[in-house]
Motif scaffolding. Structure first.
Motif, PDB file in Angstrom:
ATOM      1  N   ASP A  78      11.374  56.920 -36.185  1.00 34.66           N
ATOM      2  CA  ASP A  78      12.205  58.071 -36.525  1.00 34.66           C
ATOM      3  C   ASP A  78      11.473  59.103 -37.359  1.00 34.66           C
ATOM      4  N   CYS A  79      10.524  58.647 -38.175  1.00 35.14           N
ATOM      5  CA  CYS A  79       9.841  59.542 -39.097  1.00 35.14           C
ATOM      6  C   CYS A  79       8.466  58.970 -39.424  1.00 35.14           C
ATOM      7  N   VAL A  80       7.508  59.862 -39.619  1.00 38.33           N
ATOM      8  CA  VAL A  80       6.160  59.475 -40.036  1.00 38.33           C
ATOM      9  C   VAL A  80       5.873  60.178 -41.362  1.00 38.33           C
ATOM     10  N   LEU A  81       5.486  59.400 -42.373  1.00 39.84           N
ATOM     11  CA  LEU A  81       5.002  59.968 -43.635  1.00 39.84           C
ATOM     12  C   LEU A  81       3.486  59.904 -43.566  1.00 39.84           C
ATOM     13  N   MET A  82       2.825  61.067 -43.503  1.00 36.89           N
ATOM     14  CA  MET A  82       1.405  61.139 -43.189  1.00 36.89           C
ATOM     15  C   MET A  82       0.603  61.759 -44.319  1.00 36.89           C
ATOM     16  N   ASP A  83      -0.355  60.981 -44.845  1.00 36.61           N
ATOM     17  CA  ASP A  83      -1.329  61.528 -45.783  1.00 36.61           C
ATOM     18  C   ASP A  83      -2.173  62.548 -45.034  1.00 36.61           C
ATOM     19  N   LEU A  84      -2.701  63.527 -45.751  1.00 30.73           N
ATOM     20  CA  LEU A  84      -3.497  64.555 -45.095  1.00 30.73           C
ATOM     21  C   LEU A  84      -4.986  64.251 -45.106  1.00 30.73           C
ATOM     22  N   GLN A  85      -5.482  63.657 -46.183  1.00 29.60           N
ATOM     23  CA  GLN A  85      -6.909  63.390 -46.311  1.00 29.60           C
ATOM     24  C   GLN A  85      -7.174  61.901 -46.148  1.00 29.60           C
ATOM     25  N   MET A  86      -7.720  61.547 -44.976  1.00 24.76           N
ATOM     26  CA  MET A  86      -8.017  60.148 -44.661  1.00 24.76           C
ATOM     27  C   MET A  86      -9.323  60.092 -43.890  1.00 24.76           C
TER      28      MET A  86
END
Length: 134
Positions: free
Chosen positions: A76-84
């Motif tokens: 339903d939702c993705v919580l995504m870090d930007l710097q990986m």
């Protein structure tokens, strides 16, 4: 009220459960290269009744999305870090939006390194649905 290091601390408001999506708990994919962040976000989301999946970078996120689709698990939702490492959040977002099965999935950018206004605007223009500062 409690006191912490000389300051009065107000109690936190009670947690509000995440609403059910089509009569089921939300499934959230947490994507972050830092184990501590994954653990904290996972615990908070699980405490609100969500099912939580994890990925360590953008490449892993795409693999987790594909595996979930194969198992007929709807994210339903993705919580995504930007710097990986390997594939960052911007690259993963671009790849997700190219696939019809993930094009409409809510993706929220999570970052500790965004400046309040210009950083948020840049992230939103790149296709994220919202921004959550860490």
């Amino acid at each position: 009220n409690a006191e912490y290091m000389g300051a009065v601390v107000e109690p936190s408001p009670p947690l509000v459960p995440i609403p059910l999506v089509a009569e089921r708990a939300m499934t959230v994919l947490v994507v972050d290269d830092t184990q501590t962040v994954r653990t904290l976000l996972g615990a908070m989301l699980a405490g609100l009744g969500s099912q939580v999946l994890f990925a360590v970078d953008g490449e892993d996120a795409l693999a987790q999305l594909e595996a979930a689709r194969a198992l007929r698990i709807e994210i339903d939702c993705v919580l995504m870090d930007l710097q990986m490492p390997k594939m960052d959040g911007f690259q993963a977002m671009t790849a997700m939006r190219l696939h019809t099965q993930w094009r409409d999935t809510w993706v929220i950018a999570c970052s500790a390194s965004l400046d309040e206004k210009s950083g948020r605007e840049e992230v939103m223009k790149s296709g994220f649905d919202d921004v959550l500062p860490k």
